[in-house]
Design a protein around this motif. Structure first.
Motif, PDB file in Angstrom:
ATOM      1  N   ALA A 239      15.226 -27.934  30.899  1.00  0.00           N
ATOM      2  CA  ALA A 239      13.878 -28.219  30.399  1.00  0.00           C
ATOM      3  C   ALA A 239      12.926 -28.348  31.580  1.00  0.00           C
ATOM      4  CB  ALA A 239      13.879 -29.515  29.589  1.00  0.00           C
ATOM      5  N   TYR A 240      11.656 -28.129  31.310  1.00  0.00           N
ATOM      6  CA  TYR A 240      10.631 -28.324  32.331  1.00  0.00           C
ATOM      7  C   TYR A 240       9.966 -29.674  32.100  1.00  0.00           C
ATOM      8  CZ  TYR A 240      10.901 -23.735  34.398  1.00  0.00           C
ATOM      9  OH  TYR A 240      11.333 -22.627  35.085  1.00  0.00           O
TER      10      TYR A 240
ATOM     11  N   LEU B  47      17.821 -30.115  34.826  1.00  0.00           N
ATOM     12  CA  LEU B  47      19.022 -29.949  34.017  1.00  0.00           C
ATOM     13  C   LEU B  47      19.463 -31.321  33.518  1.00  0.00           C
ATOM     14  CD1 LEU B  47      21.084 -27.725  33.154  1.00  0.00           C
ATOM     15  CD2 LEU B  47      22.524 -28.561  35.018  1.00  0.00           C
ATOM     16  N   PHE B  48      19.748 -31.414  32.226  1.00  0.00           N
ATOM     17  CA  PHE B  48      20.184 -32.658  31.594  1.00  0.00           C
ATOM     18  C   PHE B  48      21.546 -32.430  30.946  1.00  0.00           C
ATOM     19  CE2 PHE B  48      15.586 -32.710  31.707  1.00  0.00           C
ATOM     20  CZ  PHE B  48      15.314 -33.969  32.203  1.00  0.00           C
ATOM     21  N   PRO B  49      22.303 -33.512  30.704  1.00  0.00           N
ATOM     22  CA  PRO B  49      23.622 -33.346  30.086  1.00  0.00           C
ATOM     23  C   PRO B  49      23.555 -32.695  28.706  1.00  0.00           C
ATOM     24  CG  PRO B  49      23.329 -35.593  30.873  1.00  0.00           C
ATOM     25  CD  PRO B  49      22.026 -34.893  31.041  1.00  0.00           C
ATOM     26  N   SER B  50      22.491 -32.980  27.947  1.00  0.00           N
ATOM     27  CA  SER B  50      22.357 -32.430  26.598  1.00  0.00           C
ATOM     28  C   SER B  50      20.896 -32.498  26.171  1.00  0.00           C
ATOM     29  CB  SER B  50      23.205 -33.230  25.605  1.00  0.00           C
ATOM     30  OG  SER B  50      22.658 -34.536  25.453  1.00  0.00           O
ATOM     31  N   ARG B  51      20.575 -31.824  25.090  1.00  0.00           N
ATOM     32  CA  ARG B  51      19.221 -31.877  24.538  1.00  0.00           C
ATOM     33  C   ARG B  51      18.898 -33.302  24.100  1.00  0.00           C
ATOM     34  NH1 ARG B  51      17.998 -27.745  19.909  1.00  0.00           N
ATOM     35  NH2 ARG B  51      18.811 -26.496  21.584  1.00  0.00           N
TER      36      ARG B  51
ATOM     37  N   PHE C  32      20.065 -36.132  25.314  1.00  0.00           N
ATOM     38  CA  PHE C  32      19.810 -36.952  26.501  1.00  0.00           C
ATOM     39  C   PHE C  32      18.395 -36.715  27.000  1.00  0.00           C
ATOM     40  CE2 PHE C  32      19.649 -38.064  30.913  1.00  0.00           C
ATOM     41  CZ  PHE C  32      20.454 -39.189  31.028  1.00  0.00           C
ATOM     42  N   TYR C  33      17.967 -35.462  27.013  1.00  0.00           N
ATOM     43  CA  TYR C  33      16.610 -35.125  27.457  1.00  0.00           C
ATOM     44  C   TYR C  33      15.571 -35.824  26.584  1.00  0.00           C
ATOM     45  CZ  TYR C  33      12.329 -32.359  27.642  1.00  0.00           C
ATOM     46  OH  TYR C  33      11.028 -31.968  27.701  1.00  0.00           O
ATOM     47  N   TYR C  34      15.729 -35.723  25.270  1.00  0.00           N
ATOM     48  CA  TYR C  34      14.744 -36.334  24.360  1.00  0.00           C
ATOM     49  C   TYR C  34      14.745 -37.856  24.453  1.00  0.00           C
ATOM     50  CZ  TYR C  34      13.878 -31.851  22.090  1.00  0.00           C
ATOM     51  OH  TYR C  34      13.524 -30.567  21.828  1.00  0.00           O
TER      52      TYR C  34
ATOM     53  N   ALA D 241      13.345 -39.418  27.616  1.00  0.00           N
ATOM     54  CA  ALA D 241      11.950 -39.016  27.873  1.00  0.00           C
ATOM     55  C   ALA D 241      11.859 -38.140  29.127  1.00  0.00           C
ATOM     56  CB  ALA D 241      11.041 -40.231  28.001  1.00  0.00           C
ATOM     57  N   GLY D 242      12.882 -37.332  29.354  1.00  0.00           N
ATOM     58  CA  GLY D 242      12.872 -36.399  30.476  1.00  0.00           C
ATOM     59  C   GLY D 242      13.170 -37.030  31.823  1.00  0.00           C
ATOM     60  N   HIS D 243      13.805 -38.198  31.835  1.00  0.00           N
ATOM     61  CA  HIS D 243      14.139 -38.878  33.094  1.00  0.00           C
ATOM     62  C   HIS D 243      15.635 -38.785  33.368  1.00  0.00           C
ATOM     63  CE1 HIS D 243      10.429 -41.562  32.274  1.00  0.00           C
ATOM     64  NE2 HIS D 243      10.089 -40.458  32.925  1.00  0.00           N
ATOM     65  N   GLY D 244      15.999 -38.805  34.648  1.00  0.00           N
ATOM     66  CA  GLY D 244      17.401 -38.897  35.035  1.00  0.00           C
ATOM     67  C   GLY D 244      18.168 -37.601  35.112  1.00  0.00           C
ATOM     68  N   GLY D 245      17.498 -36.467  35.047  1.00  0.00           N
ATOM     69  CA  GLY D 245      18.195 -35.195  35.151  1.00  0.00           C
ATOM     70  C   GLY D 245      18.363 -34.758  36.599  1.00  0.00           C
ATOM     71  N   ILE D 246      18.813 -33.522  36.772  1.00  0.00           N
ATOM     72  CA  ILE D 246      18.960 -32.920  38.089  1.00  0.00           C
ATOM     73  C   ILE D 246      17.796 -31.953  38.282  1.00  0.00           C
ATOM     74  CG2 ILE D 246      20.377 -31.425  39.546  1.00  0.00           C
ATOM     75  CD1 ILE D 246      22.818 -32.404  37.977  1.00  0.00           C
ATOM     76  N   ARG D 247      17.013 -32.173  39.323  1.00  0.00           N
ATOM     77  CA  ARG D 247      15.881 -31.293  39.596  1.00  0.00           C
ATOM     78  C   ARG D 247      16.399 -29.989  40.179  1.00  0.00           C
ATOM     79  NH1 ARG D 247      10.426 -32.855  42.886  1.00  0.00           N
ATOM     80  NH2 ARG D 247       9.468 -30.818  42.755  1.00  0.00           N
TER      81      ARG D 247
END
Length: 128
Positions: A37-38, A45-49, A51-53, A56-62
């Protein structure tokens, strides 16, 4: 656990294994699958959709991609399916909260949609 690719060992990683290795601060080449997701104009990159939702788009891999690969990456985002990427993972010095857990310098065009169980594989796009 690794796969020899050129001169580097590429390890298959998962988000849980990266979370459990939070005390490691070494960069390494990994292959990882997740939801792309952007967020604020940057690819993550997030573990799953879910997790992303729910984060709130925090904690992923840039993700850092080469400019000529940006369009292909955006097409993958539009599909809304999982994506597998290969690149150099660099853990963030500080994690938690709204911070990313690290960065992945994607190796060239080393990203694709994996075929899910009971799914017909995608036909590759013709070379141009």
């Amino acid at each position: 656990m690794g796969e020899k690719g050129g001169d580097e060992i590429v390890c298959n990683e998962s988000f849980p294994s990266l979370w459990l290795s939070a005390d490691r601060d070494d960069s390494r080449y990994i292959e990882i699958t997740g939801y792309l997701a952007y967020v604020s104009g940057w690819a993550y990159l997030f573990p799953s959709r879910d997790f992303y939702y729910y984060s709130a788009g925090h904690g992923g891999i840039r993700l850092h991609v080469e400019p000529e690969q940006e369009e292909a990456l955006k097409k993958i985002v539009e599909r809304g399916r999982p994506v597998t990427l290969v690149g150099l993972y660099q853990p963030a010095p500080k994690r938690g909260g709204a911070r990313p857990m690290g960065a992945l310098d994607v190796a060239g065009d080393k990203f694709w949609n994996p075929t899910l169980p009971n799914e017909v594989p995608d036909v590759p796009e013709p070379a141009r």
